[in-house]
Design a protein around this motif. Structure first.
Motif, PDB file in Angstrom:
ATOM      1  N   LEU A 228      39.141  -5.900 -37.587  1.00 30.64           N
ATOM      2  CA  LEU A 228      39.410  -4.347 -37.034  1.00 30.64           C
ATOM      3  C   LEU A 228      39.330  -4.538 -35.692  1.00 30.64           C
ATOM      4  O   LEU A 228      38.089  -4.750 -35.286  1.00 30.64           O
ATOM      5  CB  LEU A 228      38.724  -3.507 -37.807  1.00 30.64           C
ATOM      6  CG  LEU A 228      38.946  -1.976 -37.508  1.00 30.64           C
ATOM      7  CD1 LEU A 228      40.297  -1.778 -38.038  1.00 30.64           C
ATOM      8  CD2 LEU A 228      37.860  -1.152 -38.183  1.00 30.64           C
ATOM      9  N   HIS A 229      40.142  -4.167 -34.631  1.00 32.20           N
ATOM     10  CA  HIS A 229      39.578  -3.952 -33.291  1.00 32.20           C
ATOM     11  C   HIS A 229      40.333  -2.652 -32.642  1.00 32.20           C
ATOM     12  O   HIS A 229      41.361  -2.099 -33.259  1.00 32.20           O
ATOM     13  CB  HIS A 229      40.261  -5.323 -32.757  1.00 32.20           C
ATOM     14  CG  HIS A 229      41.824  -5.429 -32.883  1.00 32.20           C
ATOM     15  ND1 HIS A 229      42.424  -5.957 -33.896  1.00 32.20           N
ATOM     16  CD2 HIS A 229      42.766  -5.380 -32.002  1.00 32.20           C
ATOM     17  CE1 HIS A 229      43.520  -6.226 -33.878  1.00 32.20           C
ATOM     18  NE2 HIS A 229      43.917  -6.017 -32.565  1.00 32.20           N
ATOM     19  N   ARG A 230      39.919  -2.498 -31.395  1.00 33.88           N
ATOM     20  CA  ARG A 230      40.555  -1.407 -30.751  1.00 33.88           C
ATOM     21  C   ARG A 230      40.397  -1.902 -29.346  1.00 33.88           C
ATOM     22  O   ARG A 230      39.782  -2.710 -28.970  1.00 33.88           O
ATOM     23  CB  ARG A 230      39.683  -0.073 -30.752  1.00 33.88           C
ATOM     24  CG  ARG A 230      38.199   0.070 -30.327  1.00 33.88           C
ATOM     25  CD  ARG A 230      37.764   1.048 -30.584  1.00 33.88           C
ATOM     26  NE  ARG A 230      36.424   1.099 -29.888  1.00 33.88           N
ATOM     27  CZ  ARG A 230      35.432   2.286 -29.598  1.00 33.88           C
ATOM     28  NH1 ARG A 230      35.853   3.396 -30.455  1.00 33.88           N
ATOM     29  NH2 ARG A 230      34.683   2.253 -28.867  1.00 33.88           N
TER      30      ARG A 230
ATOM     31  N   PRO B 297      41.473   2.106 -33.508  1.00 38.05           N
ATOM     32  CA  PRO B 297      41.336   0.857 -34.338  1.00 38.05           C
ATOM     33  C   PRO B 297      42.402   0.385 -35.168  1.00 38.05           C
ATOM     34  O   PRO B 297      43.118   1.455 -35.926  1.00 38.05           O
ATOM     35  CB  PRO B 297      40.059   1.621 -35.307  1.00 38.05           C
ATOM     36  CG  PRO B 297      39.612   2.519 -34.457  1.00 38.05           C
ATOM     37  CD  PRO B 297      40.658   3.058 -33.802  1.00 38.05           C
ATOM     38  N   HIS B 298      42.610  -0.789 -35.480  1.00 41.37           N
ATOM     39  CA  HIS B 298      43.802  -1.318 -36.338  1.00 41.37           C
ATOM     40  C   HIS B 298      43.526  -2.786 -36.537  1.00 41.37           C
ATOM     41  O   HIS B 298      42.666  -3.469 -35.840  1.00 41.37           O
ATOM     42  CB  HIS B 298      45.171  -1.082 -35.578  1.00 41.37           C
ATOM     43  CG  HIS B 298      45.327  -2.056 -34.391  1.00 41.37           C
ATOM     44  ND1 HIS B 298      44.752  -1.612 -32.833  1.00 41.37           N
ATOM     45  CD2 HIS B 298      45.694  -3.302 -34.128  1.00 41.37           C
ATOM     46  CE1 HIS B 298      44.969  -2.660 -32.362  1.00 41.37           C
ATOM     47  NE2 HIS B 298      45.719  -3.499 -32.660  1.00 41.37           N
ATOM     48  N   THR B 299      44.099  -3.364 -37.622  1.00 42.63           N
ATOM     49  CA  THR B 299      44.284  -4.860 -37.675  1.00 42.63           C
ATOM     50  C   THR B 299      45.692  -5.013 -37.381  1.00 42.63           C
ATOM     51  O   THR B 299      46.635  -4.116 -37.594  1.00 42.63           O
ATOM     52  CB  THR B 299      44.038  -5.148 -39.069  1.00 42.63           C
ATOM     53  OG1 THR B 299      44.813  -4.325 -40.012  1.00 42.63           O
ATOM     54  CG2 THR B 299      42.639  -4.928 -39.578  1.00 42.63           C
ATOM     55  N   ASP B 300      45.852  -6.138 -36.835  1.00 41.79           N
ATOM     56  CA  ASP B 300      47.228  -6.593 -36.493  1.00 41.79           C
ATOM     57  C   ASP B 300      48.048  -7.234 -37.755  1.00 41.79           C
ATOM     58  O   ASP B 300      47.691  -7.896 -38.587  1.00 41.79           O
ATOM     59  CB  ASP B 300      47.069  -7.998 -35.412  1.00 41.79           C
ATOM     60  CG  ASP B 300      46.744  -7.316 -33.977  1.00 41.79           C
ATOM     61  OD1 ASP B 300      46.680  -6.180 -33.832  1.00 41.79           O
ATOM     62  OD2 ASP B 300      46.616  -8.117 -33.197  1.00 41.79           O
ATOM     63  N   HIS B 301      49.426  -6.925 -37.595  1.00 40.09           N
ATOM     64  CA  HIS B 301      50.209  -7.352 -38.810  1.00 40.09           C
ATOM     65  C   HIS B 301      50.820  -8.583 -38.375  1.00 40.09           C
ATOM     66  O   HIS B 301      51.948  -8.647 -37.867  1.00 40.09           O
ATOM     67  CB  HIS B 301      51.106  -6.287 -39.323  1.00 40.09           C
ATOM     68  CG  HIS B 301      51.543  -6.882 -40.703  1.00 40.09           C
ATOM     69  ND1 HIS B 301      51.136  -6.739 -41.690  1.00 40.09           N
ATOM     70  CD2 HIS B 301      52.398  -7.675 -40.711  1.00 40.09           C
ATOM     71  CE1 HIS B 301      51.430  -7.366 -42.721  1.00 40.09           C
ATOM     72  NE2 HIS B 301      52.509  -8.120 -42.239  1.00 40.09           N
TER      73      HIS B 301
HETATM   74 NI    NI Z   1      46.102  -5.448 -32.092  1.00 38.48          NI
END
Ligand code: NI
Ligand code: OGA
Length: 307
Positions: free
Chosen positions: A234-236, A179-183
């Motif tokens: 937030l996505h994975r 899981p992360h958000t994109d910068h």
């Molecule tokens: Ni991403």
């Protein structure tokens, strides 16, 4: 969560009524989900097929050849990485893509046509991102700043992240990308098969891979520009279970130039006698890369939030 919004791009150019309804849909999508599908986006099928094809061929090269492009330096122009951490497994190749003439010579030499086909895709997706950014700025009603930011966006940095997820069995479930958000300001994502999931509060929502669609994700720097009104999503990503094919995706991250400071738009962060409603400090893409390299546990956005 209801069905995710689908933006039909040509409607932006049909007539004023159609346009304002698309702009409103973009506003709702970025606010509620930080996400939308885009269809009829104008990138020819052939260009998309070729990009996925050469990307797949790259990941099939012998590991030793790919590892020549490995590096611990997160700022490196081209960086191959084989990630195996517990339940997370993916290979990725990160490429800087704009200005293309500047970076092309650093891209992989093989497979043949890699640079050509990926270069064509990267230009097409860049054109699309510029159109999307214009519409997004309109949806934020930033009359005074639109032109100014639009120019900076057009001169900004584009990064391609090519991901490869090996298939795995039901019993040995891997998650793929954690899981992360994109910068980015926005990310445009192309997938060979479904696998993208976005945060749905308690659970993860599987994003369908609609035929002919690309996925648009709100990144951290758009959250900042909108002063928190648009949410970085937030996505994975998960690989295909029990399927014998490798899942590929190409994320195109669009930023301003690396040292350009991104701040909440003045019109959305009003200063008054009672104080300022500004929610984030200014930060650049380089600040984010430094944060990545520092190993700091908190998410980047937490470090720039003003309490
Ligand atoms: Ni991403
Ligand atoms: C990414 C990403 C999702 C996917 O590269 O930032 O979120 O579907 N990829 O591979």
């Amino acid at each position: 969560m209801a069905d995710l919004p689908i933006i039909n791009l040509p409607l932006l150019h049909r007539d004023p009524l159609a346009k304002s309804s698309v702009i409103k849909k973009i506003r709702d999508a970025c606010h509620r989900y930080g996400f939308f599908h885009v269809v009829d986006h104008g990138i020819p099928d052939r260009v998309i097929e070729d990009a996925l094809k050469v990307s797949g061929e790259f990941f099939e090269l012998p590991m030793a050849e790919k590892e020549e492009l490995a590096s611990d330096d997160v700022c490196k122009e081209v960086r191959f990485c084989k990630l195996e951490m517990g339940e997370f497994a993916r290979d990725f190749l990160k490429l800087y893509a704009n200005p293309l003439d500047h970076f092309l010579a650093s891209w992989p030499r093989s497979p043949p046509y890699y640079r050509e086909k990926m270069g064509i895709y990267s230009k097409e997706v860049r054109k699309l991102s510029i159109e999307l950014f214009g519409a997004i700025m309109e949806s934020l009603k930033l009359d005074n700043q639109t032109n100014h930011l639009q120019k900076k966006f057009e001169q900004g940095l584009q990064t391609l992240v090519l991901n490869s997820y090996a298939p795995c069995s039901e019993s040995d479930k891997k998650i793929g990308a954690p899981p992360h958000t994109d910068h980015s300001i926005i990310t445009v994502l192309l997938q060979s098969a479904p696998g993208l999931e976005i945060d749905n509060g308690e659970t993860w929502k599987n994003v369908p891979n609609l035929k002919g669609s690309l996925q648009v994700l709100v990144g951290v720097h758009l959250e900042v520009i909108s002063n928190g009104f648009y949410k970085s999503v937030l996505h994975r990503a998960i690989p295909s279970f029990g399927d014998s094919t490798t899942r590929l995706s190409i994320a195109s991250l669009h930023n301003l130039a690396i040292d350009e400071v991104v701040e909440p738009a003045a019109e959305l962060a009003i200063d008054s006698e009672d104080g300022s409603s500004r929610m984030y400090k200014g930060s650049s893409l380089r600040d984010y890369l430094k944060h990545l390299a520092s190993g700091e546990k908190r998410g980047f956005i937490e470090t720039i939030k003003i309490n």
